[in-house]
Motif scaffolding. Structure first.
Motif, PDB file in Angstrom:
ATOM      1  N   LEU A 111      19.587   5.162  -5.718  1.00 10.20           N
ATOM      2  CA  LEU A 111      18.419   4.858  -4.890  1.00 10.20           C
ATOM      3  C   LEU A 111      17.812   6.095  -4.239  1.00 10.20           C
ATOM      4  N   ARG A 112      18.442   7.264  -4.510  1.00  9.41           N
ATOM      5  CA  ARG A 112      17.958   8.534  -3.946  1.00  9.41           C
ATOM      6  C   ARG A 112      17.973   8.519  -2.415  1.00  9.41           C
ATOM      7  N   GLU A 113      18.936   7.812  -1.839  1.00  5.44           N
ATOM      8  CA  GLU A 113      19.066   7.798  -0.384  1.00  5.44           C
ATOM      9  C   GLU A 113      19.843   9.029   0.078  1.00  5.44           C
ATOM     10  N   ARG A 114      19.631   9.384   1.350  1.00  5.67           N
ATOM     11  CA  ARG A 114      20.312  10.551   1.902  1.00  5.67           C
ATOM     12  C   ARG A 114      21.457  10.109   2.804  1.00  5.67           C
ATOM     13  N   VAL A 115      22.551  10.836   2.709  1.00  6.52           N
ATOM     14  CA  VAL A 115      23.689  10.613   3.599  1.00  6.52           C
ATOM     15  C   VAL A 115      23.916  11.906   4.369  1.00  6.52           C
ATOM     16  N   LYS A 116      23.895  11.841   5.687  1.00  4.55           N
ATOM     17  CA  LYS A 116      24.030  13.041   6.506  1.00  4.55           C
ATOM     18  C   LYS A 116      25.484  13.528   6.539  1.00  4.55           C
ATOM     19  N   PRO A 117      25.663  14.828   6.753  1.00  5.31           N
ATOM     20  CA  PRO A 117      27.011  15.421   6.736  1.00  5.31           C
ATOM     21  C   PRO A 117      28.016  14.703   7.648  1.00  5.31           C
ATOM     22  N   LEU A 121      31.839  12.794   6.986  1.00  4.83           N
ATOM     23  CA  LEU A 121      33.047  13.009   7.780  1.00  4.83           C
ATOM     24  C   LEU A 121      33.669  11.669   8.178  1.00  4.83           C
ATOM     25  N   PHE A 122      32.810  10.717   8.575  1.00  6.80           N
ATOM     26  CA  PHE A 122      33.306   9.392   8.947  1.00  6.80           C
ATOM     27  C   PHE A 122      33.911   8.677   7.735  1.00  6.80           C
ATOM     28  N   PHE A 123      33.261   8.825   6.575  1.00  7.17           N
ATOM     29  CA  PHE A 123      33.793   8.222   5.354  1.00  7.17           C
ATOM     30  C   PHE A 123      35.150   8.840   4.994  1.00  7.17           C
ATOM     31  N   ALA A 124      35.259  10.154   5.180  1.00  4.65           N
ATOM     32  CA  ALA A 124      36.525  10.840   4.900  1.00  4.65           C
ATOM     33  C   ALA A 124      37.633  10.303   5.803  1.00  4.65           C
ATOM     34  N   LEU A 125      37.282   9.997   7.040  1.00  5.27           N
ATOM     35  CA  LEU A 125      38.256   9.438   7.982  1.00  5.27           C
ATOM     36  C   LEU A 125      38.791   8.107   7.459  1.00  5.27           C
ATOM     37  N   SER A 126      37.897   7.284   6.927  1.00  3.76           N
ATOM     38  CA  SER A 126      38.319   6.000   6.369  1.00  3.76           C
ATOM     39  C   SER A 126      39.207   6.191   5.144  1.00  3.76           C
ATOM     40  N   LEU A 264      42.234   3.803  11.097  1.00  5.53           N
ATOM     41  CA  LEU A 264      41.424   4.903  10.567  1.00  5.53           C
ATOM     42  C   LEU A 264      40.298   4.373   9.676  1.00  5.53           C
ATOM     43  N   ILE A 265      40.613   3.391   8.832  1.00  4.25           N
ATOM     44  CA  ILE A 265      39.596   2.807   7.948  1.00  4.25           C
ATOM     45  C   ILE A 265      38.469   2.183   8.765  1.00  4.25           C
ATOM     46  N   ILE A 266      38.838   1.292   9.680  1.00  3.67           N
ATOM     47  CA  ILE A 266      37.834   0.595  10.484  1.00  3.67           C
ATOM     48  C   ILE A 266      37.125   1.550  11.435  1.00  3.67           C
ATOM     49  N   GLY A 267      37.881   2.497  12.010  1.00  2.00           N
ATOM     50  CA  GLY A 267      37.279   3.465  12.931  1.00  2.00           C
ATOM     51  C   GLY A 267      36.198   4.289  12.259  1.00  2.00           C
ATOM     52  N   GLY A 268      36.482   4.798  11.050  1.00  4.77           N
ATOM     53  CA  GLY A 268      35.489   5.584  10.326  1.00  4.77           C
ATOM     54  C   GLY A 268      34.242   4.787  10.002  1.00  4.77           C
ATOM     55  N   LEU A 269      34.435   3.522   9.624  1.00  4.34           N
ATOM     56  CA  LEU A 269      33.294   2.666   9.289  1.00  4.34           C
ATOM     57  C   LEU A 269      32.481   2.306  10.523  1.00  4.34           C
ATOM     58  N   LEU A 270      33.153   2.060  11.644  1.00  5.64           N
ATOM     59  CA  LEU A 270      32.446   1.759  12.894  1.00  5.64           C
ATOM     60  C   LEU A 270      31.625   2.960  13.358  1.00  5.64           C
TER      61      LEU A 270
END
Length: 281
Positions: A111-117, A121-126, A264-270
């Motif tokens: 979809l050519r969407e942008r994800v900010k840095p 980091l939050f995704f990595a936490l999850s 960690l999973i839920i925290g990163g997603l929140l």
């Protein structure tokens, strides 16, 4: 914006989904194909009824996308139900909630969407949470982990397809297509794998569709009357409700590593939900 009612709706929705998850766990002697069939067939009574009552055309305008969304969603649901046979229900639900991470990754390319840095980091936490669950807890089933992660990837693809559909289809039409395809898929796969339900199993199979529909409808109501940044984080309460039911009724045990991984999973997603709502990414 009726925040108080939205919170009530979302809490009711998460409890309904938690009850559906627990019902799947209870039906340990019924195969996942039949569970998909009964869960989907039960919800069809509600979706068809809603469409007919409100005179909404059952056949949508973008059939290819609707069918694709339905096939992918049904496959994800099947794999998730299969994973519950091997994992505690709280752990399975937590891992399934990694779907937004895979959705964000796919949206970048499709979809050519942008994800900010900071979101990465939050995704990595999850993802670290997933590693903690499997890498530091020898009791986690490898087969169950693979099943639920594939289910999460497919669920993420569902989010991307729905974004592609946008507002061009009524939500009830999208859900109805999903239930029809899932019913057919579950029914066909059950033919050579049929296990005749016994006693109260029929009652629990019937409850699947009711719980699933109630969870879906009240979640929709909540998002309709309050902003996403208020409602979305509450969806993760489903993990708490589901894990609690698992401990109370299935004697499931959550180790310190289980709890840390889930946190960690839920925290990163929140954090990602918070960041998106704050900076409107």
């Amino acid at each position: 914006m009726d925040v108080k009612s939205a919170l009530k709706y979302m809490l009711f929705s998460t409890m309904a989904f938690a009850c559906m998850n627990a019902t799947v766990k209870h039906l340990k002697d019924v195969n996942a194909y039949q569970i998909v069939f009964f869960r989907s067939f039960g919800s069809l009574f509600f979706t068809f009824g809603f469409l007919l009552k409100n005179k909404i055309p059952i056949i949508g305008k973008h059939n290819t996308l609707l069918i694709l969304r339905s096939v992918v969603g049904a496959s994800s649901m099947l794999l998730f139900f299969m994973s519950v046979k091997y994992l505690s229900i709280g752990t399975a639900v937590s891992l399934r909630y990694t779907a937004p991470i895979f959705a964000a990754i796919m949206a970048v390319f499709l979809l050519r969407e942008r994800v900010k840095p900071l979101q990465w980091l939050f995704f990595a936490l999850s993802f670290i949470g997933v590693i903690v669950l499997k890498g530091l807890d020898a009791h986690i089933s490898g087969k169950g982990l693979i099943l639920v992660l594939i289910a999460a990837v497919l669920s993420g693809l569902v989010y991307v397809i729905i974004s592609k559909i946008g507002n061009r289809e009524h939500p009830a039409v999208i859900v109805n297509y999903f239930m029809v395809i899932a019913t057919v898929l579950g029914g066909v796969l059950s033919i050579n794998n049929w296990i005749s339900p016994k006693g109260t199993e029929w009652l629990f199979l019937g409850a699947l569709g009711v719980f699933g529909y109630l969870g879906q409808i009240y979640m929709t109501k909540a998002f309709q009357i309050a902003s996403t940044n208020i409602v979305a984080p509450l969806k993760y309460i489903e993990v708490v409700f589901t894990a609690t039911i698992g401990v109370m009724f299935f004697q499931e045990v959550y180790t310190l590593w289980n709890l840390l991984g889930i946190a960690l999973i839920i925290g990163g997603l929140l954090l990602n939900v918070w960041y998106k709502s704050k900076y409107n990414t």
